[in-house]
Design a protein around this motif. Structure first.
Motif, PDB file in Angstrom:
ATOM      1  N   ALA A 782    -155.526 125.936  29.173  1.00 28.46           N
ATOM      2  CA  ALA A 782    -155.206 127.151  28.413  1.00 28.46           C
ATOM      3  C   ALA A 782    -153.744 127.158  27.960  1.00 28.46           C
ATOM      4  N   LYS A 783    -152.841 126.746  28.843  1.00 28.55           N
ATOM      5  CA  LYS A 783    -151.406 126.758  28.518  1.00 28.55           C
ATOM      6  C   LYS A 783    -151.086 125.725  27.438  1.00 28.55           C
ATOM      7  N   ARG A 784    -151.628 124.517  27.565  1.00 26.33           N
ATOM      8  CA  ARG A 784    -151.364 123.461  26.576  1.00 26.33           C
ATOM      9  C   ARG A 784    -151.926 123.830  25.198  1.00 26.33           C
ATOM     10  N   LEU A 785    -153.061 124.532  25.192  1.00 25.39           N
ATOM     11  CA  LEU A 785    -153.698 124.860  23.912  1.00 25.39           C
ATOM     12  C   LEU A 785    -153.237 126.203  23.346  1.00 25.39           C
ATOM     13  N   GLU A 786    -152.419 126.920  24.104  1.00 20.88           N
ATOM     14  CA  GLU A 786    -151.990 128.262  23.696  1.00 20.88           C
ATOM     15  C   GLU A 786    -151.352 128.307  22.310  1.00 20.88           C
ATOM     16  N   PRO A 787    -150.522 127.313  21.924  1.00 23.46           N
ATOM     17  CA  PRO A 787    -149.948 127.370  20.566  1.00 23.46           C
ATOM     18  C   PRO A 787    -150.980 127.141  19.466  1.00 23.46           C
ATOM     19  N   GLU A 852    -161.801 116.518  37.086  1.00 29.33           N
ATOM     20  CA  GLU A 852    -161.240 115.847  35.920  1.00 29.33           C
ATOM     21  C   GLU A 852    -159.760 115.540  36.121  1.00 29.33           C
ATOM     22  N   SER A 853    -159.384 114.304  35.858  1.00 28.76           N
ATOM     23  CA  SER A 853    -157.995 113.866  35.991  1.00 28.76           C
ATOM     24  C   SER A 853    -157.143 114.456  34.865  1.00 28.76           C
ATOM     25  N   MET A 854    -155.843 114.411  35.046  1.00 33.91           N
ATOM     26  CA  MET A 854    -154.945 114.882  33.995  1.00 33.91           C
ATOM     27  C   MET A 854    -155.125 114.043  32.735  1.00 33.91           C
ATOM     28  N   HIS A 855    -155.397 112.753  32.900  1.00 34.14           N
ATOM     29  CA  HIS A 855    -155.630 111.879  31.744  1.00 34.14           C
ATOM     30  C   HIS A 855    -156.807 112.397  30.921  1.00 34.14           C
ATOM     31  N   GLU A 856    -157.900 112.765  31.583  1.00 32.57           N
ATOM     32  CA  GLU A 856    -159.080 113.242  30.855  1.00 32.57           C
ATOM     33  C   GLU A 856    -158.816 114.608  30.232  1.00 32.57           C
ATOM     34  N   LEU A 857    -158.101 115.471  30.956  1.00 35.11           N
ATOM     35  CA  LEU A 857    -157.742 116.769  30.381  1.00 35.11           C
ATOM     36  C   LEU A 857    -156.885 116.585  29.133  1.00 35.11           C
ATOM     37  N   ASP A 858    -155.930 115.669  29.212  1.00 30.89           N
ATOM     38  CA  ASP A 858    -155.066 115.432  28.054  1.00 30.89           C
ATOM     39  C   ASP A 858    -155.836 114.851  26.874  1.00 30.89           C
ATOM     40  N   ARG A 859    -156.828 114.014  27.162  1.00 29.53           N
ATOM     41  CA  ARG A 859    -157.688 113.490  26.085  1.00 29.53           C
ATOM     42  C   ARG A 859    -158.378 114.631  25.355  1.00 29.53           C
ATOM     43  N   PHE A 860    -158.907 115.566  26.134  1.00 33.50           N
ATOM     44  CA  PHE A 860    -159.589 116.725  25.538  1.00 33.50           C
ATOM     45  C   PHE A 860    -158.599 117.588  24.766  1.00 33.50           C
ATOM     46  N   ILE A 861    -157.450 117.825  25.361  1.00 33.91           N
ATOM     47  CA  ILE A 861    -156.435 118.642  24.693  1.00 33.91           C
ATOM     48  C   ILE A 861    -155.988 117.984  23.385  1.00 33.91           C
ATOM     49  N   ASP A 862    -155.764 116.671  23.417  1.00 34.55           N
ATOM     50  CA  ASP A 862    -155.386 115.947  22.192  1.00 34.55           C
ATOM     51  C   ASP A 862    -156.454 116.108  21.113  1.00 34.55           C
ATOM     52  N   ALA A 863    -157.720 116.042  21.518  1.00 32.73           N
ATOM     53  CA  ALA A 863    -158.809 116.211  20.552  1.00 32.73           C
ATOM     54  C   ALA A 863    -158.775 117.603  19.947  1.00 32.73           C
ATOM     55  N   MET A 864    -158.588 118.613  20.790  1.00 32.05           N
ATOM     56  CA  MET A 864    -158.560 119.989  20.285  1.00 32.05           C
ATOM     57  C   MET A 864    -157.353 120.230  19.381  1.00 32.05           C
ATOM     58  N   GLN A 866    -155.854 117.900  17.516  1.00 34.66           N
ATOM     59  CA  GLN A 866    -156.150 117.206  16.255  1.00 34.66           C
ATOM     60  C   GLN A 866    -157.113 118.024  15.405  1.00 34.66           C
ATOM     61  N   ILE A 867    -158.104 118.630  16.054  1.00 33.28           N
ATOM     62  CA  ILE A 867    -159.045 119.474  15.317  1.00 33.28           C
ATOM     63  C   ILE A 867    -158.315 120.672  14.710  1.00 33.28           C
ATOM     64  N   ARG A 868    -157.373 121.227  15.473  1.00 37.74           N
ATOM     65  CA  ARG A 868    -156.586 122.352  14.913  1.00 37.74           C
ATOM     66  C   ARG A 868    -155.778 121.898  13.704  1.00 37.74           C
TER      67      ARG A 868
END
Length: 961
Positions: A782-787, A852-864, A866-868
């Motif tokens: 939530a914090k990483r995707l907040e912006p 889920e590892s931080m690596h996998e969370l970051d993969r998902f966050i990076d995808a979201m 990029q979609i933004r």
């Protein structure tokens, strides 16, 4: 010289906890810094209200290593004794083909998949389920079948209510043959009581004359007889009633299909198609019916639609998840199916094909006829007109059972002193001789007896119509071919073995291999659910131990494992409340308060026990409106039975007023039901039984690591405080105020070792840490995707619980890109979508879990992110509002490699939006599926060969909504 590491620190690294929890200590420290807290404990205190936080640690043993835990559960399993079972009563021994055992049941590509709500990444398991539906429809002679139910008894209960909705008769009476399986009758009585349906149990012949809206017959019946019900069906139809039949698919390879002689609904169990006893489950029940009933049929239905390229594509169709949509008006509260077991059964039929199934059935019947002949020569009376089950009368049953025990054989003990013997595909010549000897009969020359013995199938009821004619059932009979077919299907899907499945509300976490290993041990898998208690002492120890563990974790006092889904657990909990209130002279209480944010199964379950649902409001922050609850509790004070709340809330926050809510409801004479769907945010942190809740169901397939299996198996045990304990579902043949809610006393017992192993491996410290990391992972996302995406609801200190809801509605207004477009675009990044538009339309709910590892969370966050950026490109005019990668996602390999590319955006952006995808890429097998086409053109069986390529519309039968 450096100081040597301590023994304790070395042992710590052998612990399972660090392998279950994805982030390591350094990653946890980094994520805590991002979230803004110094430690997990500090963050937990900032999230969880002090009024409910547990003061001390759970009273559980310390964490065990995998080696030690497996050794301990091995010792428990060894306390079970595996006898040869001929009990029958709906359960039969079977050979699980090893290729299916290894590559379906033991394969994480199949057992870690989620319910196929996202069609494009679920094509493999949906094809297997289409095969299941076709198999069931063919063998029963019906027009349509669903993709499995929980077991035969609950399927029969669903048939009773489907008949009620579908019959033109005005009667409120449902007739049940006294020759149905006894456990089915138990479940029917429980279900009928809550719905106010009158049951009439009687002789088969009476079904023709008793005025009823429907009848349930068993074919073959529980004593093995194959009766001719054509005249009964005619009479029932003449009075506008519905004919439901419980049947046996293997028998139907040899005897006339119920659909041929007048059945409207057919139910049963596919257990004997390659699924072990498992002390009662999980097994895939089935329901097939007339096409006219399909829009009222409960459960899941796989249908065929087309994708945007015009190619055939599978999807869930029609009433899927209708309990979430219709809530208290739902026709069923079914949520979990038995997908993994349905896949196994369908592959059993694919492997053997129609000829193989008939060969198995004929062999079983020949053994039954030979045994009957041997018994007849010895003067032992055996019934006529049977398939695989002999009903032996006029014998000293006690003496026979005593001899059987000495020979390590189990027979069925029938109340009238007769004996039942059910043979199956595992029966051998030696078994026939041993069984005959129990009755003083001899089988000296089985081949000679075979030659002299006629079949015992009744004349005029032989099967004449073909079945399983589709090529899929006539192609994959070698192990090589079946192995490749199953691999091809698995490769089409996204499961936890490939990627994070970040669904909110349906916790998708590590299902560790060590936890899975015991379920296929014969000492757990080969125990009949009606085996004598002394043969199941290991199961007793396992179940008692798991009950104690869960009681300690939740703060409740007693647990029933009979409910074989979360929705069944809800049903059991509400039945307990109603029975308790009645025992206190408060049986008139019938109002159930349910917040508007609740899971849809909650109001559906409430209406199934005869409660009247009153919806309470939520405020703008997603919290339940305490003042509205107070007002409605006062308004209905003399009728208030219960409140059903979800905690943490469905909106992903810890609400501050849960203790006050409990006090309000108790002050007005009601009970508090807490939906346990979100227990993964509570283990080791807070205990609902200690803050005022009276009852919860627990999703063992969420919090306690039983894998989802593509939408089932599930286990939904009901946990209660002591005053409700006497009102938990009773055991089969046992005492108790509340009847059975599923066919087996302990439900899907064979998968309970998974949760036992998980808790033993984690211990008190591990469970608490898992909860804390689940909270951390959700807040980190939530914090990483907040912006980029605002979180719709937060709790105290601006933090969420174990899941966060990302609000995409403003983007929809600005660009036309909605939550569904983002969900489909995530497939191009190799991710399963988060929960789409629940509990708030136009949002995505993300629950990353502790695994889920931080690596996998970051993969998902990076995808979201990029979609933004792609959405921002639409806002800026750099991408077309209609012709952009979100609107056309997902992109298939066929599209990307086609000679012509018609889109305004580049292929590279379509399929490789991030550089990392060049190293590992999931290609969806179909483009975006057309949901409207699928509901307008309902087709729910195997696609005819040729039509898929030559005429995409040829397989569609118009049925316009």
């Amino acid at each position: 010289m450096s100081k040597p590491a301590s023994l304790r620190s070395l042992e710590h690294h052998d612990a399972f906890v660090s392998r279950h929890i994805g982030p390591n200590d350094a990653e946890i420290a980094h994520m805590l810094d991002v979230v803004g807290h110094a430690s997990l404990d500090a963050m937990t205190d900032a999230i969880v209200p002090g009024s409910i936080r547990s003061a001390g640690a759970l009273d559980l043993p310390p964490p065990m290593t995998e080696v030690d835990a497996l050794a301990k559960i091995r010792a428990i399993a060894d306390r079970n004794t595996v006898f040869r079972s001929f009990i029958g009563q709906g359960y039969y021994d079977t050979h699980v083909p090893n290729v299916i055992l290894r590559n379906i049941l033991e394969n994480p590509a199949w057992y870690t998949a989620y319910t196929p709500y996202q069609a494009e990444i679920s094509q493999g398991r949906m094809e297997a389920l289409i095969n299941f539906q076709t198999m069931v429809a063919d063998l029963t002679g019906m027009e349509i079948a669903n993709a499995s139910l929980l077991d035969e008894a609950t399927a029969a209960a669903e048939a009773m209510t489907l008949a009620k909705r579908s019959a033109k008769s005005k009667s409120n009476l449902f007739f049940v043959s006294k020759n149905v399986h006894p456990q089915t009758l138990e479940v029917l009585r429980t279900r009928a009581g809550g719905l106010g349906i009158e049951l009439h149990v009687g002789d088969d012949a009476d079904a023709a004359t008793v005025d009823s809206y429907g009848v349930l017959l068993q074919y073959p019946d529980t004593f093995g007889r194959i009766n001719d019900y054509r005249a009964v069906a005619e009479a029932v139809h003449a009075r506008q009633g519905i004919v439901a039949v419980a049947s046996d698919l293997l028998a139907l390879t040899l005897i006339a299909a119920p659909g041929e002689w007048g059945a409207d609904i057919v139910v049963g169990n596919t257990q004997r198609f390659g699924v072990p006893f498992g002390f009662g489950g999980p097994h895939a029940g089935f329901m097939a019916c007339r096409d006219a009933f399909k829009r009222s049929m409960p459960g899941r239905l796989i249908g065929v639609s087309v994708d945007t390229e015009g190619n055939p594509a599978y999807r869930l169709t029609l009433q899927t998840r209708e309990q979430h949509i219709r809530r208290e008006k739902a026709t069923s509260n079914i949520c979990t199916a038995q997908v993994l077991l349905a896949v196994m059964a369908s592959m059993y039929a694919v492997y053997h094909g129609p000829e193989g199934l008939e060969r198995i059935a004929r062999r079983v019947h020949r053994f039954a006829a030979i045994l009957a002949a041997a018994l007849g020569k010895a003067g032992v009376a055996v019934g006529e007109g049977y398939f695989d089950t002999l009903h032996v009368t006029g014998v000293d049953a006690a003496a026979v059972h005593a001899k059987a025990r000495e020979a390590r054989i189990n027979l069925r003990a029938i109340d009238d002193g007769s004996v039942g013997i059910s043979l199956d595909e595992t029966t051998t010549r030696e078994d026939v001789a041993a069984l005959a000897a129990l009755f003083g009969a001899a089988v000296d020359d089985i081949d000679a007896l075979d030659a002299a013995t006629a079949d015992a199938l009744p004349a005029g009821l032989s099967r004449t119509t073909p079945y399983l004619t589709h090529p899929v059932f006539n192609t994959h009979h070698s192990e090589h071919e079946l192995l490749r077919y199953m691999r091809a299907l698995a490769d089409k899907d996204l499961a936890m073995d490939r990627t994070m499945i970040p669904l909110g509300s349906c916790t998708m976490k590590l299902n560790a291999t060590a936890e899975m290993i015991p379920i296929t041990w014969p000492e757990f898998s080969q125990i009949h659910p009606l085996a004598p208690a002394e043969q199941a002492e290991g199961y007793r120890e396992l179940i008692d131990g798991l009950e104690a563990m869960l009681a300690e974790i939740t703060g409740y006092d007693a647990v029933s494992f009979q409910p074989n889904s979360g929705a069944q657990g809800e049903f059991a909990g509400l039945l307990a409340i109603r029975a308790y209130l009645a025992s206190e002279g408060e049986g008139h209480r019938d109002i159930c308060l349910i917040p508007e944010s609740a899971h849809g199964t909650n109001p559906a379950s409430a209406q199934m026990v005869g409660m009247t649902v009153v919806v309470t409001r939520c405020d703008s922050n997603g919290n339940v409106d305490v003042e509205d609850i107070r007002a409605k509790a006062e308004k209905y004070s003399d009728r208030l039975a219960a409140i059903m709340i979800t905690y943490p809330s469905t909106h992903g926050v810890f609400e501050e007023d849960v203790v006050e809510i409990c006090e309000i409801v108790h002050a007005h004479g009601g009970q508090v039901y807490t939906d346990g769907a979100n227990m993964n945010a509570l283990c080791g942190v807070a205990r609902p039984g200690k803050w005022g809740s009276d009852v919860s169901h627990l999703n063992l397939h969420k919090t306690f690591c039983i894998p989802h299996g593509g939408g089932g198996p599930g286990v939904g045990p009901c946990a209660v405080k002591s005053h409700l304990a006497p009102f938990l579902p009773r055991a089969f043949g046992g005492e108790g105020e509340v009847g059975m809610v599923s066919a087996a006393t302990h439900g899907s017992a064979s998968i309970l070792p998974i949760s036992w192993m998980y808790i033993a491996l984690m211990g008190a410290e591990g469970l608490r840490r898992a909860t804390q990391v689940a909270l951390l992972n959700a807040n980190y996302v939530a914090k990483r995707l907040e912006p980029h995406y605002p979180t719709l609801y937060t709790g105290r200190n601006g933090l969420v619980a174990h899941e966060c809801i990302l609000d995409l509605r403003p983007l929809k207004d600005a660009t036309g890109v909605g939550a569904e477009d983002v969900a489909k675009r995530l497939i191009d990044f190799g991710f399963h979508a988060p929960t789409l538009s629940f509990p708030v339309s136009g949002t995505l709910m993300v629950e990353p879990t502790e695994s889920e590892s931080m690596h996998e969370l970051d993969r998902f966050i990076d995808a979201m992110i990029q979609i933004r950026e792609e959405i921002r490109a639409i806002e800026d005019g750099r991408l077309d509002r209609e012709d952009n990668p979100l609107k056309h996602a997902p992109h298939t390999a066929a599209q990307a490699s086609a000679s012509e590319w018609t889109h305004a955006y580049p292929r590279e952006l379509a399929v490789f939006p991030l550089p990392s995808l060049r190293l590992q890429k999931y290609w969806p097998p179909v483009a975006r599926v057309d949901n409207v086409h699928g509901d307008k053109n309902v087709f729910c069986s195997c696609i005819p060969i040729g039509s898929a390529e030559d005429e995409p519309e040829a397989f569609s039968e118009p049925d316009v909504v």
